[in-house]
Design an enzyme around this catalytic site. Sequence first.
Site, PDB file in Angstrom:
ATOM      1  CG  ASP A  32      30.150  -1.480   1.744  1.00 58.13           C
ATOM      2  OD1 ASP A  32      31.124  -0.699   1.756  1.00 58.13           O
ATOM      3  OD2 ASP A  32      29.123  -1.266   1.096  1.00 58.13           O
ATOM      4  CB  ILE A  33      35.478  -2.191   0.124  1.00 56.26           C
ATOM      5  CG1 ILE A  33      34.826  -1.172  -0.808  1.00 56.26           C
ATOM      6  CG2 ILE A  33      35.610  -3.546  -0.529  1.00 56.26           C
ATOM      7  CD1 ILE A  33      35.673  -0.821  -2.021  1.00 56.26           C
ATOM      8  CD  GLN A  95      21.116   1.354  -8.462  1.00 53.99           C
ATOM      9  OE1 GLN A  95      20.013   1.776  -8.786  1.00 53.99           O
ATOM     10  NE2 GLN A  95      21.554   0.165  -8.809  1.00 53.99           N
ATOM     11  CG  HIS A 101      23.855  -3.083  -4.313  1.00 52.33           C
ATOM     12  ND1 HIS A 101      23.752  -2.360  -5.480  1.00 52.33           N
ATOM     13  CD2 HIS A 101      24.223  -2.202  -3.348  1.00 52.33           C
ATOM     14  CE1 HIS A 101      24.066  -1.092  -5.238  1.00 52.33           C
ATOM     15  NE2 HIS A 101      24.345  -0.972  -3.937  1.00 52.33           N
ATOM     16  CG  HIS A 103      23.786  -1.046   1.062  1.00 45.70           C
ATOM     17  ND1 HIS A 103      25.137  -0.813   1.130  1.00 45.70           N
ATOM     18  CD2 HIS A 103      23.358  -0.471  -0.090  1.00 45.70           C
ATOM     19  CE1 HIS A 103      25.508  -0.128   0.063  1.00 45.70           C
ATOM     20  NE2 HIS A 103      24.443   0.094  -0.689  1.00 45.70           N
TER      21      HIS A 103
END
Length: 116
Positions: A32-33, A95, A101, A103
């Site tokens: 994750d960024i 979301q 996706h 996490h």
Amino acid sequence: MHDPNCVFCKIIAGTIPSNKLFEDDEVLAFHDINPAAPVHFLLVPKRHIATLAAVEPGDQSLLGKMMILVPQLAERQGCGDGFKSVINTGPNGGQEVYHLHIHVLGGPRPWKRATI
């Protein structure tokens, strides 16, 4: 099937760079960024599925594969003593990116953010 406006589809296509953890013909895992924990990565199907609410019976094996991969990838990232997995679904589910996706968060607590 890809959505040309989807950020995760662009990551899958390689037009947006990512720090990949795992990739095969059906799924991609990447860091994750904006991590909310010492370990925070996402696992996404390569086929564009907007939300968990949009899955169909034919997606059963893909979803099973993803759930099997989550603990394997978490272990490889050093989360042997526990991790959190979250699927946000829809606007009231938090979301933000409309591409299914998971996490995966782990590492020593407390984390920067309590929720995802």
